[in-house]
Design a protein around this motif. Structure first.
Motif, short mmCIF file in Angstrom:
data_model
loop_
_atom_site.label_atom_id
_atom_site.label_comp_id
_atom_site.label_asym_id
_atom_site.label_seq_id
_atom_site.Cartn_x
_atom_site.Cartn_y
_atom_site.Cartn_z
N PHE A 39 3.96 -2.24 3.33
CA PHE A 39 5.18 -2.90 3.06
C PHE A 39 5.57 -3.60 4.53
CE2 PHE A 39 4.56 1.04 0.87
CZ PHE A 39 4.87 0.74 -0.38
N ARG A 40 6.61 -4.48 4.12
CA ARG A 40 6.81 -5.25 5.54
C ARG A 40 7.51 -4.73 6.68
NH1 ARG A 40 7.52 -10.87 3.45
NH2 ARG A 40 5.60 -10.92 2.25
N GLU A 41 8.60 -3.58 6.25
CA GLU A 41 9.10 -2.89 7.38
C GLU A 41 8.92 -1.35 7.09
OE1 GLU A 41 11.09 -4.61 9.45
OE2 GLU A 41 11.14 -6.60 8.50
N MET A 42 8.27 -0.77 6.31
CA MET A 42 7.76 0.72 6.20
C MET A 42 6.50 0.65 6.55
SD MET A 42 10.88 1.73 5.50
CE MET A 42 10.65 3.35 4.81
N PRO A 43 6.26 1.94 6.80
CA PRO A 43 4.68 2.36 7.13
C PRO A 43 3.85 2.17 6.05
CG PRO A 43 6.20 3.99 7.60
CD PRO A 43 7.00 3.34 7.12
N ARG A 44 2.46 1.66 6.16
CA ARG A 44 1.50 1.77 5.27
C ARG A 44 1.09 2.85 4.69
NH1 ARG A 44 -3.81 -1.61 5.24
NH2 ARG A 44 -5.43 0.06 4.78
N LEU A 45 1.06 3.09 3.26
CA LEU A 45 0.77 4.28 2.51
C LEU A 45 -0.83 4.02 2.37
CD1 LEU A 45 3.52 4.50 -0.16
CD2 LEU A 45 3.22 5.99 2.05
N GLU A 46 -1.52 5.06 2.79
CA GLU A 46 -2.95 5.19 2.47
C GLU A 46 -3.38 6.09 1.06
OE1 GLU A 46 -5.25 3.43 4.17
OE2 GLU A 46 -4.23 2.86 5.77
N HIS A 47 -2.41 6.88 0.87
CA HIS A 47 -2.54 7.76 -0.23
C HIS A 47 -1.26 7.87 -0.97
CE1 HIS A 47 -6.47 8.61 1.41
NE2 HIS A 47 -5.82 8.88 2.37
N HIS A 48 -1.08 7.85 -2.25
CA HIS A 48 0.14 7.70 -2.88
C HIS A 48 0.01 8.13 -4.43
CE1 HIS A 48 -1.11 4.09 -4.40
NE2 HIS A 48 -1.47 3.69 -3.29
N TYR A 49 1.03 8.38 -5.25
CA TYR A 49 0.91 8.41 -6.71
C TYR A 49 0.29 7.35 -7.41
CZ TYR A 49 4.01 12.38 -5.58
OH TYR A 49 4.65 13.36 -5.23
N ALA A 50 -0.45 7.33 -8.15
CA ALA A 50 -0.97 6.38 -9.14
C ALA A 50 0.11 5.83 -9.97
CB ALA A 50 -2.21 6.81 -9.93
N ILE A 51 0.15 4.35 -10.19
CA ILE A 51 1.03 3.63 -10.82
C ILE A 51 0.51 2.80 -12.07
CG2 ILE A 51 2.92 1.86 -10.89
CD1 ILE A 51 2.84 2.37 -7.73
N ILE A 52 1.02 2.96 -13.13
CA ILE A 52 0.57 2.01 -14.19
C ILE A 52 1.90 1.13 -14.94
CG2 ILE A 52 0.70 3.67 -15.94
CD1 ILE A 52 -1.62 2.26 -17.53
N GLY A 53 1.69 -0.13 -14.93
CA GLY A 53 2.74 -1.09 -15.73
C GLY A 53 2.20 -2.53 -15.67
N ILE A 54 3.36 -3.32 -15.84
CA ILE A 54 2.96 -4.65 -15.77
C ILE A 54 3.60 -5.58 -14.51
CG2 ILE A 54 3.97 -6.79 -17.06
CD1 ILE A 54 2.35 -5.59 -19.11
N SER A 55 2.39 -6.35 -14.22
CA SER A 55 2.62 -6.91 -13.16
C SER A 55 1.94 -8.16 -12.95
CB SER A 55 1.96 -5.64 -11.81
OG SER A 55 1.82 -6.14 -10.70
N ILE A 56 2.23 -8.89 -11.86
CA ILE A 56 1.40 -9.90 -11.49
C ILE A 56 0.54 -9.44 -10.27
CG2 ILE A 56 2.46 -11.70 -12.55
CD1 ILE A 56 3.59 -12.63 -10.05
N VAL A 57 -0.27 -9.91 -9.72
CA VAL A 57 -1.11 -9.66 -8.52
C VAL A 57 -1.25 -10.75 -7.58
CG1 VAL A 57 -3.17 -8.66 -7.47
CG2 VAL A 57 -2.48 -7.61 -9.57
N ARG A 58 -0.76 -10.94 -6.48
CA ARG A 58 -0.97 -12.02 -5.50
C ARG A 58 -1.30 -11.39 -4.29
NH1 ARG A 58 -0.26 -13.94 -9.55
NH2 ARG A 58 1.00 -15.59 -10.32
N ASP A 59 -2.26 -11.78 -3.61
CA ASP A 59 -2.98 -11.49 -2.13
C ASP A 59 -3.16 -10.00 -2.59
OD1 ASP A 59 -2.20 -14.12 -1.33
OD2 ASP A 59 -0.35 -13.45 -0.41
#
Ligand SMILES: C[C@H](CCC(=O)NCCS(=O)(=O)O)[C@H]1CC[C@H]2[C@@H]3CC[C@@H]4C[C@H](O)CC[C@]4(C)[C@H]3C[C@H](O)[C@]12C
Length: 325
Positions: A39-59
């Protein structure tokens, strides 16, 4: 324009219609537990809940339009052009860019109540993902498997998290006004109304469905909000997963935008590019597209959710006719 709903039928089903004139090359994307989220301003998350959905992926970053997590929380971003206002990052706030808000909430919240806590000190920032993908004006519906739902709107007045008693969201105007507008339709009913306009006149019931004669049917967001509320609030629960997801798509299709009806530029028409819905308890993501009426499913639990890489599925867009002879 778009419409998002949560439908209760034993299990809860959450998703949306995406109405637009062009696609972005979106895919079904699973973000597993160990795929690091920055995240730009929040701490990086190494582990978290899994997500499924519609998305584009960039970088290698999942820019979700909508999705659910393994704990049964769903979230969708809908156009909110005009009222939407984001702010520069502020000291002492949890600064989350508009494009980060879906991954941030779904990675961290196991319920709407937890999402509300995460948003209590949040500031949605106007950071662009990139020059090509500037911040888009959105508001969000968040819902969970208990049936709770909230609307999140960042306007010039600041961040508002409204309890959403309807379990639906469309676009403008601001959410409180959508609710006030519903009062105008108090008399809409599945039942045949009594003749109260002139009881002494014989006004024959020449058709079934008179109770919804004044139900709006326009493509605009106020009409869709009223129509989907009526449809959803009277939708029966099915007896099986197949019946439920079938009912679910019928509710969303009550506010589908067919091609040719919503002109957004000369000879350019917005239409319902895809409709999706997930079983919030089972982690199964279902979708249809404008071109493909078949219901397709991706079950997040059939994937390796311990993985460190995004998992993507192409959207199946081909219409397959079941030829019977
Ligand atoms: C346009 C869509 C809303 C549909 C809608 O309502 N259309 C009516 C247009 S109209 O009101 O009728 O004219 C919305 C819904 C979700 C959005 C993406 C969210 C992630 C990411 C955020 C970045 O910051 C910018 C790029 C990004 C990929 C976003 C692009 C676009 O904004 C998406 C697809």
């Amino acid at each position: 324009m778009c419409t998002s709903i949560i439908y209760t039928a034993g299990d809860k089903y959450f998703g949306r219609n995406l109405d637009l004139e062009v696609g972005f090359g979106q895919k079904v994307v699973i973000t597993p537990h160990n795929m690091p989220l920055e995240f730009r301003e929040m701490p990086r998350l190494e582990h978290h809940y899994a997500i499924i959905g519609i998305s584009i992926v960039r970088d290698n970053y999942p820019l979700y339009f909508d999705g659910i997590n393994e704990k049964g929380v769903g979230m969708a971003g809908l156009n909110f052009d005009g009222p939407a206002h984001y702010f520069p990052a502020q000291k002492g706030k949890d600064n989350i860019a508009a494009f980060e808000i879906i991954p941030y909430i779904l990675a961290n919240a196991a319920s709407v109540a937890e999402a509300k806590k995460l948003l209590a000190n949040a500031n949605i920032t106007n950071a662009n993902f990139s020059d090509k993908l500037p911040a888009s004006p959105l508001h969000w519906l968040i819902a969970d498997k208990t049936g709770a739902s909230v609307t999140v709107e960042s306007t010039i007045k600041g961040l508002n998290v409204y309890d959403n008693p309807v379990g639906a969201l469309t676009n403008n105007p601001e959410f409180p006004r959508q609710l006030v507008n519903l009062s105008n339709y108090r008399s809409i009913s599945p039942a045949t109304p009594k003749n109260t306009i002139a009881p002494e006149l014989n006004l024959p019931v020449y058709s079934r469905g008179f109770g919804s004669h004044f139900l709006p049917g326009g493509m605009d967001s106020e009409s869709r909000f009223v129509k989907v509320t009526f449809t959803k609030m009277h939708a029966p629960a099915g007896n099986s997963e197949v019946e439920n997801i079938t009912n679910y798509f019928h509710i969303l299709q009550s506010v589908e935008q067919q091609k040719g009806l919503d002109e957004v530029a000369p000879d350019t028409f917005e239409y319902t590019i895809y409709s999706d819905g997930s079983n919030l308890s089972k982690g199964i993501f279902y979708y249809k597209t404008y071109d493909n009426s078949q219901i397709n499913a991706v079950d997040m639990h059939k994937e390796d959710l311990e993985s460190t890489e995004l998992i993507t599925y192409p959207v199946q867009n081909e219409q397959v006719i079941n030829q019977q002879n």
